[in-house]
Each structure stands twice: as C-alpha cells, then as structure tokens.
Write a protein that holds these residues in place. Structure first.
Motif, PDB file in Angstrom:
ATOM      1  N   TYR A 169       0.837  -1.202   0.000  1.00 51.50           N
ATOM      2  CA  TYR A 169       0.000   0.000   0.000  1.00 51.50           C
ATOM      3  C   TYR A 169       0.872   1.253   0.000  1.00 51.50           C
ATOM      4  CZ  TYR A 169      -3.969  -2.897   1.677  1.00 51.50           C
ATOM      5  OH  TYR A 169      -4.954  -3.842   1.834  1.00 51.50           O
ATOM      6  N   VAL A 170       1.855   1.284   0.886  1.00 50.35           N
ATOM      7  CA  VAL A 170       2.703   2.471   1.021  1.00 50.35           C
ATOM      8  C   VAL A 170       3.467   2.752  -0.265  1.00 50.35           C
ATOM      9  CG1 VAL A 170       4.678   3.461   2.249  1.00 50.35           C
ATOM     10  CG2 VAL A 170       2.881   2.287   3.534  1.00 50.35           C
ATOM     11  N   VAL A 171       4.089   1.738  -0.829  1.00 54.27           N
ATOM     12  CA  VAL A 171       4.885   1.925  -2.040  1.00 54.27           C
ATOM     13  C   VAL A 171       4.022   2.368  -3.218  1.00 54.27           C
ATOM     14  CG1 VAL A 171       6.274   0.703  -3.767  1.00 54.27           C
ATOM     15  CG2 VAL A 171       6.739   0.384  -1.336  1.00 54.27           C
ATOM     16  N   VAL A 172       2.891   1.725  -3.413  1.00 51.49           N
ATOM     17  CA  VAL A 172       2.044   2.045  -4.565  1.00 51.49           C
ATOM     18  C   VAL A 172       1.441   3.448  -4.434  1.00 51.49           C
ATOM     19  CG1 VAL A 172      -0.049   1.408  -5.828  1.00 51.49           C
ATOM     20  CG2 VAL A 172       1.600  -0.350  -5.174  1.00 51.49           C
ATOM     21  N   VAL A 173       0.942   3.799  -3.259  1.00 53.69           N
ATOM     22  CA  VAL A 173       0.363   5.139  -3.077  1.00 53.69           C
ATOM     23  C   VAL A 173       1.445   6.207  -3.207  1.00 53.69           C
ATOM     24  CG1 VAL A 173      -0.764   6.687  -1.425  1.00 53.69           C
ATOM     25  CG2 VAL A 173      -1.635   4.360  -1.764  1.00 53.69           C
ATOM     26  N   ARG A 174       2.622   5.953  -2.635  1.00 55.00           N
ATOM     27  CA  ARG A 174       3.731   6.917  -2.755  1.00 55.00           C
ATOM     28  C   ARG A 174       4.101   7.123  -4.223  1.00 55.00           C
ATOM     29  NH1 ARG A 174       8.239   9.035   0.060  1.00 55.00           N
ATOM     30  NH2 ARG A 174      10.137   8.986  -1.187  1.00 55.00           N
ATOM     31  N   HIS A 175       4.183   6.035  -4.974  1.00 58.87           N
ATOM     32  CA  HIS A 175       4.516   6.132  -6.396  1.00 58.87           C
ATOM     33  C   HIS A 175       3.409   6.859  -7.175  1.00 58.87           C
ATOM     34  CE1 HIS A 175       6.103   5.034 -10.306  1.00 58.87           C
ATOM     35  NE2 HIS A 175       4.897   4.612 -10.630  1.00 58.87           N
ATOM     36  N   ARG A 176       2.183   6.516  -6.883  1.00 57.63           N
ATOM     37  CA  ARG A 176       1.040   7.076  -7.612  1.00 57.63           C
ATOM     38  C   ARG A 176       0.874   8.575  -7.364  1.00 57.63           C
ATOM     39  NH1 ARG A 176      -4.874   4.506  -6.579  1.00 57.63           N
ATOM     40  NH2 ARG A 176      -6.130   5.922  -7.808  1.00 57.63           N
ATOM     41  N   LEU A 177       1.014   8.997  -6.098  1.00 58.56           N
ATOM     42  CA  LEU A 177       0.776  10.402  -5.753  1.00 58.56           C
ATOM     43  C   LEU A 177       2.047  11.242  -5.703  1.00 58.56           C
ATOM     44  CD1 LEU A 177      -1.924   9.950  -2.963  1.00 58.56           C
ATOM     45  CD2 LEU A 177      -2.276  10.471  -5.382  1.00 58.56           C
ATOM     46  N   ARG A 178       3.203  10.566  -5.715  1.00 58.98           N
ATOM     47  CA  ARG A 178       4.495  11.255  -5.681  1.00 58.98           C
ATOM     48  C   ARG A 178       4.640  12.165  -4.464  1.00 58.98           C
ATOM     49  NH1 ARG A 178       7.225   8.217  -9.120  1.00 58.98           N
ATOM     50  NH2 ARG A 178       6.581   8.391 -11.266  1.00 58.98           N
ATOM     51  N   CYS A 179       4.320  11.581  -3.298  1.00 59.28           N
ATOM     52  CA  CYS A 179       4.461  12.344  -2.068  1.00 59.28           C
ATOM     53  C   CYS A 179       4.791  11.401  -0.916  1.00 59.28           C
ATOM     54  CB  CYS A 179       3.197  13.133  -1.755  1.00 59.28           C
ATOM     55  SG  CYS A 179       1.748  12.128  -1.367  1.00 59.28           S
ATOM     56  N   ARG A 180       5.217  11.981   0.193  1.00 57.85           N
ATOM     57  CA  ARG A 180       5.491  11.185   1.392  1.00 57.85           C
ATOM     58  C   ARG A 180       4.219  10.449   1.775  1.00 57.85           C
ATOM     59  NH1 ARG A 180       7.788  14.198   6.575  1.00 57.85           N
ATOM     60  NH2 ARG A 180       5.726  15.126   6.514  1.00 57.85           N
ATOM     61  N   THR A 181       4.366   9.201   2.205  1.00 60.97           N
ATOM     62  CA  THR A 181       3.207   8.365   2.518  1.00 60.97           C
ATOM     63  C   THR A 181       3.428   7.674   3.858  1.00 60.97           C
ATOM     64  OG1 THR A 181       2.807   8.022   0.166  1.00 60.97           O
ATOM     65  CG2 THR A 181       1.740   6.491   1.663  1.00 60.97           C
ATOM     66  N   THR A 182       2.416   7.736   4.714  1.00 57.78           N
ATOM     67  CA  THR A 182       2.515   7.182   6.056  1.00 57.78           C
ATOM     68  C   THR A 182       1.376   6.204   6.294  1.00 57.78           C
ATOM     69  OG1 THR A 182       3.464   9.267   6.857  1.00 57.78           O
ATOM     70  CG2 THR A 182       2.550   7.784   8.516  1.00 57.78           C
ATOM     71  N   LEU A 183       1.703   5.036   6.837  1.00 58.84           N
ATOM     72  CA  LEU A 183       0.692   4.060   7.231  1.00 58.84           C
ATOM     73  C   LEU A 183       0.253   4.374   8.651  1.00 58.84           C
ATOM     74  CD1 LEU A 183      -0.807   1.308   6.767  1.00 58.84           C
ATOM     75  CD2 LEU A 183       1.185   0.237   7.838  1.00 58.84           C
ATOM     76  N   VAL A 184      -1.058   4.486   8.875  1.00 60.88           N
ATOM     77  CA  VAL A 184      -1.624   4.726  10.200  1.00 60.88           C
ATOM     78  C   VAL A 184      -2.488   3.520  10.549  1.00 60.88           C
ATOM     79  CG1 VAL A 184      -3.101   6.228  11.592  1.00 60.88           C
ATOM     80  CG2 VAL A 184      -1.654   7.217   9.792  1.00 60.88           C
ATOM     81  N   VAL A 185      -2.110   2.800  11.598  1.00 55.68           N
ATOM     82  CA  VAL A 185      -2.865   1.622  12.025  1.00 55.68           C
ATOM     83  C   VAL A 185      -3.672   1.997  13.257  1.00 55.68           C
ATOM     84  CG1 VAL A 185      -2.743  -0.776  12.778  1.00 55.68           C
ATOM     85  CG2 VAL A 185      -1.095   0.081  11.104  1.00 55.68           C
ATOM     86  N   LEU A 186      -4.985   1.831  13.176  1.00 60.27           N
ATOM     87  CA  LEU A 186      -5.888   2.111  14.287  1.00 60.27           C
ATOM     88  C   LEU A 186      -6.263   0.804  14.965  1.00 60.27           C
ATOM     89  CD1 LEU A 186      -8.351   4.441  12.353  1.00 60.27           C
ATOM     90  CD2 LEU A 186      -6.394   5.144  13.742  1.00 60.27           C
ATOM     91  N   THR A 187      -6.162   0.762  16.281  1.00 64.79           N
ATOM     92  CA  THR A 187      -6.553  -0.434  17.022  1.00 64.79           C
ATOM     93  C   THR A 187      -7.019  -0.034  18.409  1.00 64.79           C
ATOM     94  OG1 THR A 187      -5.861  -2.645  17.712  1.00 64.79           O
ATOM     95  CG2 THR A 187      -4.211  -0.891  17.873  1.00 64.79           C
ATOM     96  N   ASP A 188      -7.724  -0.926  19.048  1.00 66.04           N
ATOM     97  CA  ASP A 188      -8.185  -0.676  20.420  1.00 66.04           C
ATOM     98  C   ASP A 188      -7.461  -1.583  21.407  1.00 66.04           C
ATOM     99  OD1 ASP A 188      -9.301  -3.079  19.697  1.00 66.04           O
ATOM    100  OD2 ASP A 188     -11.300  -2.621  20.440  1.00 66.04           O
ATOM    101  N   SER A 189      -6.338  -2.155  20.979  1.00 62.57           N
ATOM    102  CA  SER A 189      -5.647  -3.145  21.787  1.00 62.57           C
ATOM    103  C   SER A 189      -4.157  -2.859  21.848  1.00 62.57           C
ATOM    104  CB  SER A 189      -5.874  -4.532  21.170  1.00 62.57           C
ATOM    105  OG  SER A 189      -4.932  -5.455  21.634  1.00 62.57           O
TER     106      SER A 189
END
Length: 121
Positions: free
Chosen positions: A94-114
């Motif tokens: 996800y990170v690599v493809v979105v970064r390549h597609r949008l040509r910008c810094r890309t951050t993965l944010v994982v939401l959890t309750d645990s």
C-alpha cells in the motif's frame, strides 16, 4: 466482512479528516496547518494483479513551489483489531504504490483498540 467496530474506526478517521490530525498528535506526529486533508483513493492497483483495497486513505494537499496545489502527504488508514500475518506483506505494498502514484510522502496509520495489537503492528 469487516465488523461494525472496524468500519466505525475507518469511517471516523476518513470521513472526518480533522480526526486524523488529532489521532496523529496523540502519538507525537504533527500535521502541518497548511495541509488540506481530503479522502484519497482506496484501491491500490499493482500491475496486473488483483486490486488491494486499503481501509481508507487521506491525502494532504498543499502549496508547492510556485503556488501550485498538489499532494504533499498521504496517509493510509488501516483498522486492525487482531493480528493478521498477511498484513506484513500488504501494508508495505500500500505504502509503495500510493507513494509512487501520488508522488508524495506516505505514512501508514494503524488504528486499534488493543495494546497487544498495537505492539504487533
């Protein structure tokens, strides 16, 4: 099929982008004030393979260079309520493809309750 809890976490953050800024601030990440956060693409396409669908994305648009507005940062939002071995392969994609597609810094944010899932992620 994702649970109602899973979907609620994703919708909270992707449909109210200001929430993402508040969530990131809790872990010490500041989103620049001049970024306009908007929902981004969900489908992550990687050459000839099946589509991989992130739970959600938010793109921060801002002024670059001579006043042109463009994507300056993308956030991939993933709700994770339990460990899942395949995520160690799909999240980097996800990170690599979105970064390549949008040509910008890309951050993965994982939401959890645990706490245990947070440590795993």
């Amino acid at each position: 099929m994702p649970s109602a809890k899973h979907q609620s976490l994703v919708r909270l953050v992707t449909e109210g982008p200001g929430v993402l800024s508040a969530v990131l601030a809790l872990v010490g990440i500041d989103v620049p004030d001049d970024l306009e956060l908007q929902p981004g693409p969900d489908a992550v396409r990687y050459r000839g393979t099946n589509d991989y669908v992130a739970d959600g994305t938010i793109v921060g648009h801002g002024v670059v260079g001579r006043g042109a507005r463009k994507a300056r940062e993308a956030f991939i939002v993933e709700a994770q309520l339990n460990p899942h071995a395949s995520k160690s392969f799909t999240w980097p994609l996800y990170v690599v493809v979105v970064r390549h597609r949008l040509r910008c810094r890309t951050t993965l944010v994982v939401l959890t309750d645990s706490d245990s899932v947070a440590r795993w992620a």
